[in-house]
Design a protein around this motif. Structure first.
Motif, PDB file in Angstrom:
ATOM      1  N   GLN A  20       0.811  -1.086   0.139  1.00 26.73           N
ATOM      2  CA  GLN A  20      -0.184  -0.014   0.065  1.00 26.73           C
ATOM      3  C   GLN A  20       1.182   1.132  -0.079  1.00 26.73           C
ATOM      4  O   GLN A  20       2.112   1.380   0.803  1.00 26.73           O
ATOM      5  CB  GLN A  20      -0.907  -0.042   1.408  1.00 26.73           C
ATOM      6  CG  GLN A  20      -2.053  -1.066   1.346  1.00 26.73           C
ATOM      7  CD  GLN A  20      -2.592  -0.616   2.458  1.00 26.73           C
ATOM      8  OE1 GLN A  20      -2.694  -1.210   3.449  1.00 26.73           O
ATOM      9  NE2 GLN A  20      -3.558  -0.017   2.750  1.00 26.73           N
ATOM     10  N   ALA A  23      -2.508   4.723   3.599  1.00 25.42           N
ATOM     11  CA  ALA A  23      -3.342   4.739   4.328  1.00 25.42           C
ATOM     12  C   ALA A  23      -3.596   6.307   5.441  1.00 25.42           C
ATOM     13  O   ALA A  23      -2.485   6.219   5.534  1.00 25.42           O
ATOM     14  CB  ALA A  23      -2.827   3.248   5.105  1.00 25.42           C
ATOM     15  N   ARG A  24      -4.738   5.812   5.849  1.00 29.49           N
ATOM     16  CA  ARG A  24      -5.451   7.198   6.682  1.00 29.49           C
ATOM     17  C   ARG A  24      -4.372   8.546   6.137  1.00 29.49           C
ATOM     18  O   ARG A  24      -4.867   9.244   5.292  1.00 29.49           O
ATOM     19  CB  ARG A  24      -4.393   6.380   8.175  1.00 29.49           C
ATOM     20  CG  ARG A  24      -5.527   5.769   9.004  1.00 29.49           C
ATOM     21  CD  ARG A  24      -5.793   5.134  10.563  1.00 29.49           C
ATOM     22  NE  ARG A  24      -5.126   3.736  10.142  1.00 29.49           N
ATOM     23  CZ  ARG A  24      -4.516   3.157  10.358  1.00 29.49           C
ATOM     24  NH1 ARG A  24      -3.594   4.297  11.244  1.00 29.49           N
ATOM     25  NH2 ARG A  24      -4.677   1.652  11.031  1.00 29.49           N
ATOM     26  N   ARG A  25      -3.445   8.846   7.347  1.00 29.08           N
ATOM     27  CA  ARG A  25      -2.935  10.036   7.165  1.00 29.08           C
ATOM     28  C   ARG A  25      -1.317  10.010   6.509  1.00 29.08           C
ATOM     29  O   ARG A  25      -0.241  10.761   6.796  1.00 29.08           O
ATOM     30  CB  ARG A  25      -3.259  10.408   7.908  1.00 29.08           C
ATOM     31  CG  ARG A  25      -4.273  11.355   8.679  1.00 29.08           C
ATOM     32  CD  ARG A  25      -4.270  11.854   9.916  1.00 29.08           C
ATOM     33  NE  ARG A  25      -3.572  13.126   9.744  1.00 29.08           N
ATOM     34  CZ  ARG A  25      -3.728  14.541  10.281  1.00 29.08           C
ATOM     35  NH1 ARG A  25      -4.705  14.295  11.108  1.00 29.08           N
ATOM     36  NH2 ARG A  25      -2.857  14.901  10.643  1.00 29.08           N
ATOM     37  N   THR A  26      -1.443   8.774   6.033  1.00 26.31           N
ATOM     38  CA  THR A  26       0.465   8.326   5.428  1.00 26.31           C
ATOM     39  C   THR A  26       0.374   8.348   4.124  1.00 26.31           C
ATOM     40  O   THR A  26      -0.070   7.461   3.370  1.00 26.31           O
ATOM     41  CB  THR A  26       0.905   6.938   6.280  1.00 26.31           C
ATOM     42  OG1 THR A  26       0.863   7.264   7.442  1.00 26.31           O
ATOM     43  CG2 THR A  26       2.172   6.598   6.115  1.00 26.31           C
ATOM     44  N   ALA A  65      -8.741  13.698   2.029  1.00 27.60           N
ATOM     45  CA  ALA A  65      -9.730  12.133   2.031  1.00 27.60           C
ATOM     46  C   ALA A  65      -8.461  11.836   0.449  1.00 27.60           C
ATOM     47  O   ALA A  65      -8.563  10.483   0.819  1.00 27.60           O
ATOM     48  CB  ALA A  65     -10.595  12.313   3.284  1.00 27.60           C
ATOM     49  N   ALA A  68      -5.185  10.556  -0.589  1.00 21.10           N
ATOM     50  CA  ALA A  68      -3.335   9.132  -0.486  1.00 21.10           C
ATOM     51  C   ALA A  68      -4.013   8.535  -1.775  1.00 21.10           C
ATOM     52  O   ALA A  68      -3.107   7.657  -2.226  1.00 21.10           O
ATOM     53  CB  ALA A  68      -3.248   9.023   0.968  1.00 21.10           C
ATOM     54  N   GLU A  69      -5.290   7.879  -1.303  1.00 23.28           N
ATOM     55  CA  GLU A  69      -5.816   7.090  -2.547  1.00 23.28           C
ATOM     56  C   GLU A  69      -5.992   7.255  -4.252  1.00 23.28           C
ATOM     57  O   GLU A  69      -5.193   6.092  -4.860  1.00 23.28           O
ATOM     58  CB  GLU A  69      -7.796   6.953  -2.522  1.00 23.28           C
ATOM     59  CG  GLU A  69      -7.711   5.856  -2.961  1.00 23.28           C
ATOM     60  CD  GLU A  69     -10.017   5.447  -2.577  1.00 23.28           C
ATOM     61  OE1 GLU A  69     -10.586   5.209  -3.530  1.00 23.28           O
ATOM     62  OE2 GLU A  69      -9.907   5.409  -1.272  1.00 23.28           O
TER      63      GLU A  69
END
Length: 138
Positions: A20, A23-26, A65, A68-69
């Motif tokens: 990955q 993920a989350r805030r990384t 949000a 990252a994705e």
């Protein structure tokens, strides 16, 4: 004067890639998300393209949000292609069998005889795919 300070050893050439990138805030960029054997600076070039990809998404979408994705999705194809290319190159250079030796000789001969072919391979290995440059983002 050089002197051997211990027994010879070796480290197998292998690559790795995080499953990955976000993920989350990384968000993993560059060597944080992959490791490649030092063949043709593939890891460095991929890391620079990671940074460019993230910069493009941040400019277009801002920090959200979904950033990252979107980054992880946008980098998947390039990462997979670069890992496969580097792995293949490492295997070809490590293989001492006659078929691999013959294939290497033929490819190197073709690259020497056809400069445009060599230039295309080098620019592809560097990751230039006509997508622009850092200046357009900055």
């Amino acid at each position: 004067h050089l002197q051997l300070e211990g027994p010879r050893s070796f480290f197998p050439m292998s690559g790795l890639a995080a499953t990955q990138l976000a993920a989350r805030r990384t968000i993993l960029v560059g060597d944080a998300g992959h490791g490649f054997p030092p063949i043709g600076a593939q890891g460095l070039n991929l890391g620079l393209r990671d940074a460019l990809g993230l910069a493009r998404i941040l400019v277009a979408e801002g920090l959200s949000a979904a950033t990252a994705e979107a980054y992880a999705e946008s980098r998947q194809e390039d990462r997979s292609r670069t890992l496969a290319f580097s792995d293949g190159l490492a295997r070809m250079t490590a293989n001492t069998g006659m078929p691999a030796h013959l294939l290497r000789s033929m490819v190197l001969g073709a690259l020497g005889a056809v400069p445009a072919l060599a230039a295309g391979l080098v620019s592809g290995a560097m990751g230039y795919r006509g997508a622009g440059s850092f200046e357009e983002v900055l």
